[in-house]
Every structure is written in structure tokens, then in C-alpha cells.
Enzyme design. Structure first.
Site, mmCIF file in Angstrom:
data_model
loop_
_atom_site.group_PDB
_atom_site.id
_atom_site.type_symbol
_atom_site.label_atom_id
_atom_site.label_comp_id
_atom_site.label_asym_id
_atom_site.label_seq_id
_atom_site.Cartn_x
_atom_site.Cartn_y
_atom_site.Cartn_z
ATOM 1 N N GLU A 1 -32.070 -27.897 31.466
ATOM 2 C CA GLU A 1 -33.237 -27.429 30.710
ATOM 3 C C GLU A 1 -34.504 -28.214 31.016
ATOM 4 O O GLU A 1 -35.584 -27.648 31.156
ATOM 5 C CB GLU A 1 -32.957 -27.488 29.207
ATOM 6 C CG GLU A 1 -32.046 -26.389 28.688
ATOM 7 C CD GLU A 1 -30.570 -26.688 28.903
ATOM 8 O OE1 GLU A 1 -30.236 -27.807 29.347
ATOM 9 O OE2 GLU A 1 -29.741 -25.800 28.631
ATOM 10 N N HIS B 1 -25.600 -26.208 17.169
ATOM 11 C CA HIS B 1 -26.009 -24.884 17.657
ATOM 12 C C HIS B 1 -26.651 -24.035 16.563
ATOM 13 O O HIS B 1 -26.772 -22.826 16.711
ATOM 14 C CB HIS B 1 -24.803 -24.131 18.224
ATOM 15 C CG HIS B 1 -24.310 -24.671 19.527
ATOM 16 N ND1 HIS B 1 -23.687 -25.887 19.643
ATOM 17 C CD2 HIS B 1 -24.360 -24.165 20.783
ATOM 18 C CE1 HIS B 1 -23.361 -26.095 20.911
ATOM 19 N NE2 HIS B 1 -23.762 -25.079 21.622
#
Lengths: 335, 449
Positions: free
Chosen positions: B182, B251
Site C-alpha cells: 500500500e 478490519h
């Protein structure tokens, strides 16, 4: 030769068949950077420049050598030790100095400072204050060159300190995978702030870390502007031919501390003196110029002209007004 | 003894799915592990295996049946030589009625919407996922500088199928799979944006964008200012944000207030298909770095959406989804749906709630909020994120600073609980703000029990 560089690692071109005018140009540019930085150090001492100020003195051959193989449209991105890169990109000394003093005529209208300056017009994309963050940005610029089907390349400079940042390796991987036209230039000046490369980095040469990603590399005497130019030519050719990225590790040295507030107690005076005496990039090129028939008088004249340019920049930077109050809320987003 | 094969849950947020293809027919013998069907979930098309040996006695749903609820029987497995029992035959018809449910359609009250010069002629019922995809593909057709990069966006067709079909249409130059890095690819996106391209960077979830937050904040958001206006960064960072279902603390985080905190960014959080399409199109066209916070649970929900490629929603404008007079409920993303449900319940209790869908979190549409407060004199804010320094806290401050004298009750926040998201179903439910919490908060500020 510097102490940490083993001869066999370095590509030196013994052939001095360079155009004398090219040598003159390289010399002038290196000298301009040195005089500019000396002046910046002086203004910092006078309290005219605030915050952090990282000087490039000693490393001039790196950026000047590489810049000499750039073509129109190539882009440059570097860290916070960026004054030399801007001058090499032909950005105006006045605008750079005025940014250092935080004035409206600075390249960032006084809102960026030493570490954050840019010139879209000159292909200089900063000036980034976060160690290593410029590396993926440099690959992004290369992505754009490729996306737009140009022949241009991106040059992403970073130091030996940044070479340990994870994002550098994320970028190596993607740049190699996507064959991005980017030269990663590691300016290895032996110290990441106060920590020597030996204490911070495993392995031998930083450039070799590119091997695992299939990236070609060269290790270069970064104190020799001609060696830098030669290696850069090869690297640029590789990138422009669509063969993907290239790593150049420049073995160089900074004479001053990490920033103006660094007393540099982590190294000895004699270490610095030895390098200044034996490996100074400007002095060494000067000797070549003299041997090639350029006169002392001509070089002195050049030196005086450069001093004048820098003095003018310093005066300009102190006379330029501070940004007006309404600048505070300007350029946060584009409306 | 016959066995019912049930519709399996194939992802954390899957509640229903489509039986896209039967790979067996009635009478076929299967052994455990044989593929029997292809099921299309909210994320992907997956193959389903038989878990026991036997003979396919009856297929209870047909190929192409949609919205089949998880745990609905989809086939009957018989022992060898066993015939379909009569009582099973009888109940099949009943069950068929039950498990095919209609999709969720919300009709919104459009009274405050001021879409300048835009009058969409037709509405189409599409999912949020489709709306997002349509927004991207329409903008990519219009502008060659727009491209999308991210993990699994191309060949896999999107981890949540949001980018489905884009690779086929636009090719691998513009629909680009990245490695799982990322920080690296966000930075490359920023560099490309500095060079005037218009990247859409998809994060598989905004939880993973934490790896890249330095590039988002320090490079994308601040450089325009630091360069005296030279270095615009036209980039969209998008992906699901907040809780899905039972995916735990790493998450499920809502990052709305983190990004909304930072000058230089615009932060958008759509709820409906209309929001998703109109706002994403505007985001792609905007010259600034945009954080576009989607919601995994909403991806599969369907709403009426203007079917017009010129349809845009202005960034920075909230929408009054329901007009009311007694209390203002301010919400964004998935909480808008919950706020509308709460409003229905409140109506039965004699409380007429106004529901504001913020749509954009930065810049916040203070005007719409303050005008509503002046009318209702009571406010409840709703968000999935933590209470501390949340969006509700900011709204509360804005209200105190501007319309303090108009308030008849303290501004009240409904938020996620101040804990990392637990995994256990009961605890997760407690940690997330529910419709009842909104109802109770509204009753409280109206001084009604």
C-alpha cells in the site's frame, strides 16, 4: 579516494576527452551550489533562515553530473537536502533563497521552506521532508512518463538513511515489475544524520539491494563529476530504452553537519579534512580545467560572478516581503 | 435419509447470493468434494462443493435465481436408491416462496436537493457496487488520464467486484493490479497525480490504507500548500471503510474522522447508489486529493439511481433524506439507512425526525446542519466510528459555536463503542450503533420515553 570505497566497486572513466565547455559548465554549476550553500549557512547563522536547513556542500558532483544528461521534460524529485538539486535544475537562486527566508517571492510563496520547494516549470517535484517518501513519488512520475508514451525519465534521489525505508523496496519491486523509467540515485554520504552506514545498513553496497528485484545498478565515485556523468548516461540510456529502472549508488560525502544544528560529533575532524583535501569535487575538476588550458584568471572571474549572483540572491531574499496574511488560507485545496 | 443442501455464506458480509449455475442435475451421483454449483456472492463467483455423498434428488432453486438468503435449502441430497419423500415434495413449494425476497429499495425524499441544471430523466435500480463501477467507467471513457490501480482490481475483477469489467474495457494500461504494498503504490499514485494524471487508488479496505497514510497525508494533502499552489494532486483514494461483519478489530475501523481532520483533503462517505455514482464522478473530476469512504455492507444494496452520465453530486453538500420537524438526525454512510429506519419507528411514537445524509465530511455542509437545528432545536449525530474526536464531536462543536441558543436539548451522539471491534457476534452488535440506539437518543432529546 574516500576511505570506505573499495576501488574495484567504482567505475572511473580515465578518458578525459570531454568538451572543454561542458567541463566549464559543470564547474560553474558545482561552484554556484557551493557558494549558494555557504551563503545559506551564513544567513541561517544570522537568523534569517529558520527551521531545518540541510546543506549540500561536498555532494555537488552528484546532482550536477546527473543533471548534465537530462533532457527537456525529465523530472527530478529528492529529499529535504534539496537546494543543490534546485540550482542544478536551473531554478532561480533568488527564488530558492527567498523561500529559505520564508518570503513571498520564494518558490513556495514562503509556505514550504528549505525542505519543501517545487518548480513544475523546471521539472523539479520537490523537496520532500519525509525520509524516503520521495522514492515512490519518483516512480509515480516515471509512471506518468511511460503512461504518456514520452521518452522522458524520472530521477529519484535519496540518501543512505532513506535506503532502509520499506517504501523504497516496495517501489523497487513495482518499478522493476512495470519497467518504469526511473533512475534511483542513492546519495550515500556515509551518515544518516549521526549514524554511519555501517551501523545502520546490513550488507555491503546499498545499490546491490536492487539485485533481488532484477534492477541493474552501478556504484559510482560521487565525488568525481565526470564519473557521475558517465554512469548517468548509461543509466539514462537504459531507462529511455524502456528497460526499466536503474540504481546508481553515489559514494559521496557531506562536509557540513546533517542540518545546521548538528555539531557532527560522530566523526572526526581529520576524516572531514582528508576528504576535503583529496576528494573535493570542485577542486579536482578545477585541476582538470587548468590542465586543459583554462586560466586561473578565468576561473577567478567566474568565482566572482557566482559570488555576486549569490549575494544578489541573499539581498533579494531579505528584502522580499513576508507573505501577506491572506496567504494563510490560500492553496489548501483547489476550488 | 435425505439431506438439505443449504445456501452457504461465502464471505463475512454475505447475506444472500445468486445461484449462477448448477454443475449437477437431478439424478446425478455426487461424492463429497464434487462441485455442484456456482454461486455469485457480493464479492465473487465461487464454486460450491458437495459435503456428503449421495444422489441429487431435487434442485430447489433455478439457475439465475437471485437474492437467495444464506441457509436457504437449495437442493435435496438423497441416499442411493432413495426416492424423494412425498412430504419433502410438498414443502418445496412453500420454501420457494420464502427464500426469494425482493431487494431493498429506498425511495428518498428529494426536497432539499439542489442539483444545478441537472434533471435526471430516468432512474435505474442498481447496487452501490454497480454505481461505483459505472462512475469509474464513465469517467474513464471521458478522460484518458483517469486510471485505476490497486490490489486485485484488474484480473480478479476487484476484491469486492467493484471494478468488474473494467480490465476488459480499458486494458491493463489503465486498470492495474499492484502488489500488496500500500505504501508503495499510494506513493506512486501521488507521483502520477503530481504529473497531472488522475489516479484512482483502490484500497482493499481503508484499514490497509494505514500502511500508506504517510503518503496520503504528508504527500497528497499537504504539497499543494507547501508548493505555494503549484503542485495539485488530483487523486482519489477509495475503498471500503468501517465495519463489515465479524472481521474483528483490524478490519472494522471507521477512519472518517482521521481523514476529515486534515486540511488539504476532501472526504466523502456515500450511502446510496445515487450518492456513490454522483459523488465518485465528482471526486474523479475534482483537482484535489479525495478520500472516498465506501462501505462493504452497502455494496450489495440496491437503490434507485439516476441513469444519466451527466449526473453529478456536488462535493460539500449534504442531502436531507427525510424532512422532519422535531429532531435532526445527522448521519453518513451506512448510518443513513439506520437513521431512516429509526425515523420510521419514531414516527409511530409521534416524533417527526429530519434525516440529514452528510455525503461529504470535509468540507462539512455546516449550513444544512445549522438550518435544520434552527428548525428542530434537537440533534442526534450517528456514526460507526469511535466517539472520541469523532465526526459527531465536530458537529457538536459547530452547533455549539453557531446556534447554541437554538438548542432545546444537548447535542447527543450515537457512535460505535470506545473499544476495538470484538469478533463475537453478540459483542460486535453491542459495539456497533443500532437503530434502537438512534431511536432512544432521539426520544431522550425530545424528552419522551
Amino acid at each position: 579516494m574516500k576511505k570506505n570505497i573499495s576501488k574495484k566497486d567504482i567505475n572511473i572513466n580515465p578518458n578525459l576527452n570531454y568538451d572543454i565547455n561542458l567541463l566549464r559548465k559543470l564547474y560553474k554549476k558545482m561552484l554556484l551550489i557551493r557558494r549558494f550553500e555557504e551563503k545559506a549557512g551564513q544567513l541561517y547563522g544570522m537568523g534569517q533562515i529558520g527551521g531545518f536547513c540541510h546543506l549540500y556542500i561536498g555532494q555537488e558532483a552528484v546532482v550536477v553530473g546527473i543533471q548534465s544528461v537530462q533532457i527537456e521534460g525529465d523530472t527530478v524529485v529528492t529529499s529535504y537536502r534539496d537546494h543543490g538539486h534546485m540550482i542544478a535544475c536551473d531554478m532561480d537562486s533568488k527564488g530558492v533563497m527567498a523561500e529559505l527566508t520564508g518570503r513571498i517571492d520564494g518558490y513556495s510563496r514562503g509556505k514550504g521552506g528549505s525542505m519543501h520547494m517545487f518548480s513544475r516549470e523546471k521539472g523539479f517535484f520537490g523537496g520532500h521532508g519525509i525520509v524516503g517518501a520521495q522514492v515512490p513519488i519518483g516512480a509515480g512520475l516515471a509512471f506518468a512518463h511511460k503512461y504518456n508514451s514520452t521518452n522522458n525519465i524520472s530521477i529519484a534521489y535519496f540518501g543512505d538513511g532513506a535506503a532502509n525505508q520499506g517504501q523504497v523496496y516496495e517501489t523497487y519491486n513495482i518499478a522493476s515489475l512495470w519497467k518504469l523509467p526511473v533512475i534511483f540515485v542513492i546519495e550515500n554520504n556515509e551518515y544518516g544524520m549521526g549514524t554511519s552506514v555501517k551501523r545502520a545498513s546490513s550488507g555491503n553496497n546499498l545499490a546491490e539491494r536492487g539485485k533481488g528485484y532484477g534492477i541493474k545498478f552501478e556504484i559510482v565515485d560521487g565525488m568525481d563529476v565526470l564519473a557521475v556523468r558517465d554512469a548517468s548516461e548509461r543509466a539514462a540510456e537504459h531507462c529511455r530504452a524502456g528497460k526499466g529502472p536503474f540504481i546508481l549508488e553515489m559514494k559521496t560525502y557531506r562536509y557540513r553537519g546533517h542540518s545546521m544544528s548538528d555539531p557532527a560529533n560522530y566523526r572526526t575532524r581529520s576524516e572531514v579534512d582528508q576528504i576535503k583535501k583529496n576528494s573535493d569535487p570542485i577542486e579536482n575538476l578545477k585541476q582538470i580545467l587548468l590542465k586543459s588550458g583554462v586560466t586561473e584568471d578565468e576561473l577567478k572571474l567566474e568565482n566572482n560572478k557566482i559570488k555576486e549572483t549569490v549575494n544578489e540572491a541573499a539581498i533579494f531574499a531579505q528584502e522580499s516581503p513576508e507573505p501577506s496574511i491572506d496567504e494563510l488560507f490560500k492553496d489548501i485545496t483547489i476550488n | 435419509m435425505s439431506v438439505e443442501i443449504l445456501m452457504p455464506a461465502l464471505s463475512p458480509s454475505m447475506e444472500e447470493g445468486t445461484l449462477s449455475k448448477w454443475l449437477v442435475k437431478e439424478g446425478d451421483q455426487v461424492v463429497s468434494g464434487d462441485l455442484i454449483a456456482e454461486i455469485e456472492t457480493d464479492k465473487a463467483t465461487m464454486e460450491v462443493e458437495a459435503v456428503e455423498d449421495g444422489k441429487i434428488g431435487k434442485l430447489l432453486v433455478e439457475e439465475g435465481d437471485q437474492a437467495i438468503k444464506v441457509n436457504t435449502p437449495i437442493a435435496i441430497l438423497l441416499n442411493e436408491n432413495e426416492e424423494l419423500p412425498n412430504e419433502v415434495k410438498q414443502i418445496i413449494d412453500e420454501k420457494k416462496e420464502k427464500f426469494v425476497t425482493s431487494t431493498f429499495i429506498v425511495t428518498s425524499n428529494d426536497s432539499s436537493e439542489k442539483l444545478k441544471n441537472i434533471t435526471p430523466l430516468n432512474y435505474k435500480n442498481i447496487t452501490v457496487r454497480e454505481a461505483l463501477r459505472d462512475a469509474m467507467s464513465e469517467e474513464m471513457r471521458l478522460d484518458n488520464n483517469v486510471f485505476i490501480m490497486g490490489e486485485e482490481v484488474a484480473e480478479y475483477q476487484g476484491a469486492y467486484k467493484v471494478t468488474q469489467g473494467l480490465l476488459d474495457e480499458f486494458g491493463d494500461k489503465r486498470v492495474i493490479d499492484t502488489p500488496i504494498t500500500e505504501h508503495g503504490f499510494a506513493g506512486i499514485g501521488v507521483g502520477a497525480a503530481f504529473a497531472n494524471l488522475k489516479p484512482i487508488v483502490e484500497f482493499m479496505t481503508f484499514n490497509f490504507a494505514m500502511q500508506a497514510i504517510d503518503q496520503i497525508i504528508n504527500s497528497a494533502a499537504k504539497t499543494l500548500y507547501m508548493s505555494g499552489g503549484q503542485m495539485g494532486c488530483p487523486i482519489v483514494f477509495r475503498g471500503p471503510n468501517g465495519a463489515a461483519s465479524r472481521v474483528g478489530a483490524q478490519h472494522s475501523h471507521c477512519y472518517a474522522s482521521w481523514y476529515a481532520h486534515c486540511p488539504g483533503l476532501k472526504v466523502i462517505a456515500p450511502w446510496s447508489s445515487e450518492d456513490a455514482k454522483g459523488l465518485l464522478k465528482s471526486a474523479i473530476r475534482d483537482p484535489n486529493p479525495i478520500i472516498f469512504l465506501e462501505n462493504e455492507v452497502l455494496y450489495g444494496q440496491s437503490f434507485d439511481c439516476p441513469d444519466d452520465e451527466n449526473f453529478l453530486i456536488p462535493i460539500g453538500k449534504a442531502k436531507i433524506e427525510k424532512v422532519g420537524s422535531d429532531v435532526t438526525i445527522v448521519a453518513f454512510s451506512i448510518m443513513v439507512g439506520k437513521a431512516l429506519e429509526a425515523a420510521k419507528i419514531l414516527k409511530d411514537n409521534g416524533i417527526d425526525a429530519e434525516v440529514i445524509n452528510l455525503r461529504t465530511l470535509r468540507p462539512l455542509d455546516n449550513e444544512t446542519i445549522l438550518n435544520s437545528v434552527k428548525k428542530t432545536n434537537r440533534v442526534v449525530t450517528c456514526e460507526e466510528g469511535f466517539p472520541f474526536s469523532g465526526i459527531g464531536a465536530e458537529i457538536s462543536a459547530v452547533i455549539s459555536e453557531n446556534v447554541f441558543d437554538w438548542l432545546d436539548a444537548p447535542v447527543t451522539r450515537v457512535t460505535g463503542k470506545d473499544v476495538p471491534m470484538p469478533y463475537a457476534a453478540n459483542l460486535e452488535k453491542l459495539a456497533l450503533p443500532q437503530v434502537d440506539d438512534i431511536v432512544n437518543a432521539c426520544k431522550k432529546v425530545c424528552y419522551k420515553n
